[in-house]
Design an enzyme around this catalytic site. Structure first.
Site, PDB file in Angstrom:
ATOM      1  N   ARG A  27      21.242  49.707  39.107  1.00 43.67           N
ATOM      2  CA  ARG A  27      20.946  50.524  40.296  1.00 43.67           C
ATOM      3  C   ARG A  27      22.126  50.580  41.259  1.00 43.67           C
ATOM      4  NH1 ARG A  27      14.426  49.335  41.230  1.00 43.67           N
ATOM      5  NH2 ARG A  27      13.792  51.034  39.862  1.00 43.67           N
ATOM      6  N   LYS A  48      -2.202  52.687  27.679  1.00 49.49           N
ATOM      7  CA  LYS A  48      -3.478  53.218  28.166  1.00 49.49           C
ATOM      8  C   LYS A  48      -3.424  54.686  28.555  1.00 49.49           C
ATOM      9  CE  LYS A  48      -5.361  48.866  29.850  1.00 49.49           C
ATOM     10  NZ  LYS A  48      -5.902  48.152  31.000  1.00 49.49           N
ATOM     11  N   GLY A  69      10.133  52.341  32.851  1.00 48.68           N
ATOM     12  CA  GLY A  69      10.684  51.030  32.508  1.00 48.68           C
ATOM     13  C   GLY A  69      10.711  50.716  31.025  1.00 48.68           C
ATOM     14  N   GLY A 112       7.935  54.796  39.009  1.00 49.23           N
ATOM     15  CA  GLY A 112       6.812  55.519  39.624  1.00 49.23           C
ATOM     16  C   GLY A 112       7.160  56.945  40.008  1.00 49.23           C
TER      17      GLY A 112
END
Length: 396
Positions: free
Chosen positions: A37, A197, A354, A377
């Site tokens: 980052r 999921k 990720g 996100g």
């Protein structure tokens, strides 16, 4: 990039530039374990400094509840200095006298890191008084933290209403890549969506079936779709209560002319552990006490030929239990194939999330993709079609 102002549109000389960056790096025992980052924002820092701007870094670190020394940005500022190969001063607060004095002492081209914005609860509340206290410190606000753009916090969104709002180079690269992937993509477009999921990616699947030509569904999510279609999946991970939702998504895809690509065979083991004995089975022969842990060889062929048919690929989530060998085969094969197509200039490939980044790094092909987003996100919400506050405020 006509929709946003970039560093090309402003005179930075002598200006106090509040630069919002993502310095929320992984740390163990006081040592940074991954500088990705910092490396991503280094070009923006250097460019502003080289053009004579005073670079004032704003960032959060961790999830502190008030001031907490273990969440101080001081060691991160030292790492920034090593990466950009120039001094980085540090101020012990991000507002008030401490910050104002440190900024007043800056010369053109200097770099200063302010303390963790989340030491003030008003940051996450986007409190107007806190926004005003930050805005007082700068002449221009540059947002280079796409990974925090899905949050309407003071330093990620509020400042854009108080100061001229500019996209930094990392933000610019991300927005241009995302526009190529789903905004105005070269068709046909294929998406690969994996992970455990369906419930965490419902909005994503619903949005994608209306936007892409083909959608590969892998990982534990695929088991839910197979179960919904009446296929016996043994003891495989699945959200059986979402069968009707899976059928609704299949129906929506059919109406939108989006081809859904599900596994046609599977690698099955009887224990969820690395190197557990495993075997490939057709879907009509999954053992009742077995677990699907990866796509089978026929499914890999199907996925790679779907990539061959595409001009653009968007990828979020592995297609098998990639963290356990040998159940990483499907994900690795797809990653290497997409990378080879990209290098041959036959595919625009954009990936994020990720697990996806970890899988591409494991396959050693992350650098061969057109763009790999480190924003978890924010990347997911963008793929879901949601407006991101930290991006919307940058629009002209």
């Amino acid at each position: 990039m006509k929709a946003f102002r970039t560093l090309d549109d402003v005179d930075l000389k002598g200006k106090r530039v509040l630069l919002r960056v993502d310095l929320n790096v992984p740390m163990e025992a006081g040592r940074i374990t991954d500088r990705t980052r910092i490396e991503r924002v280094a070009p923006t820092i250097a460019e502003i400094a080289d053009k004579g701007g005073k670079v004032i870094l704003l960032a959060h670190f961790g999830r502190p509840k008030g001031r907490d020394p273990k969440d101080s940005l001081k060691p991160v500022a030292a790492a920034v200095s090593q990466v950009i190969k120039r001094p980085v001063a540090f101020a012990d607060d991000c507002i008030g006298d401490v910050a104002e004095k440190a900024i007043a002492a800056m010369k053109d081209g200097d770099v200063l890191c302010l303390e963790n914005t989340r030491f003030h609860k008003e940051e996450e509340e986007n409190d107007p008084a806190f926004v005003a206290a930050l805005a007082k410190l700068g002449d221009i606000w540059v947002n280079d933290a796409f990974s925090a753009a899905h949050r309407a916090h003071a330093s990620t969104e509020g400042l854009g209403h108080k100061l001229p709002a500019i996209a930094g180079r990392t933000m610019q690269a991300e927005l241009e890549a995302l526009d190529k992937a789903l905004g105005a993509p070269k068709k046909p477009v294929i998406a690969i969506v994996g992970g455990a999921k369906v419930s965490t990616k419902l909005a994503l699947l619903e949005n994608l079936v209306g936007k892409v030509d083909a959608l590969v569904i892998g990982g534990g999510m695929a088991n839910t779709f197979l179960h919904a279609q009446g296929i016996a999946i043994g003891k495989s991970l699945a959200e059986k209560d979402l069968a009707s939702t899976a059928l609704r998504i299949l129906d929506k895809a059919a109406k939108a002319n989006c081809a859904i690509i599900l596994p046609v065979d599977a690698v099955v083991a009887f224990h969820f552990e690395a190197n557990a004995p495993s075997h490939a089975y057709g879907l009509d022969a999954i053992p009742s006490d077995g677990m699907i842990l990866d796509v089978g060889p026929l499914s890999i062929e199907r996925i790679t030929s779907a990539i061959d048919d595409a001009a653009t690929l968007v990828w979020n989530g592995p297609v098998g239990a990639f963290e356990l060998s040998p159940f990483d085969k499907g994900t690795m094969a797809a990653a290497k194939h997409a990378a080879a197509r990209t290098k041959a200039k036959k595919l625009i490939s954009v990936a994020g999330g990720g697990d996806t980044v970890a899988a591409l790094n494991a396959a050693r092909v992350a650098d061969d993709f057109s763009y790999v987003s480190t924003a978890g996100g924010a990347f997911l919400e963008w793929m879901e079609g949601k407006p991101l506050p930290g991006v919307e405020v940058l629009r002209r």
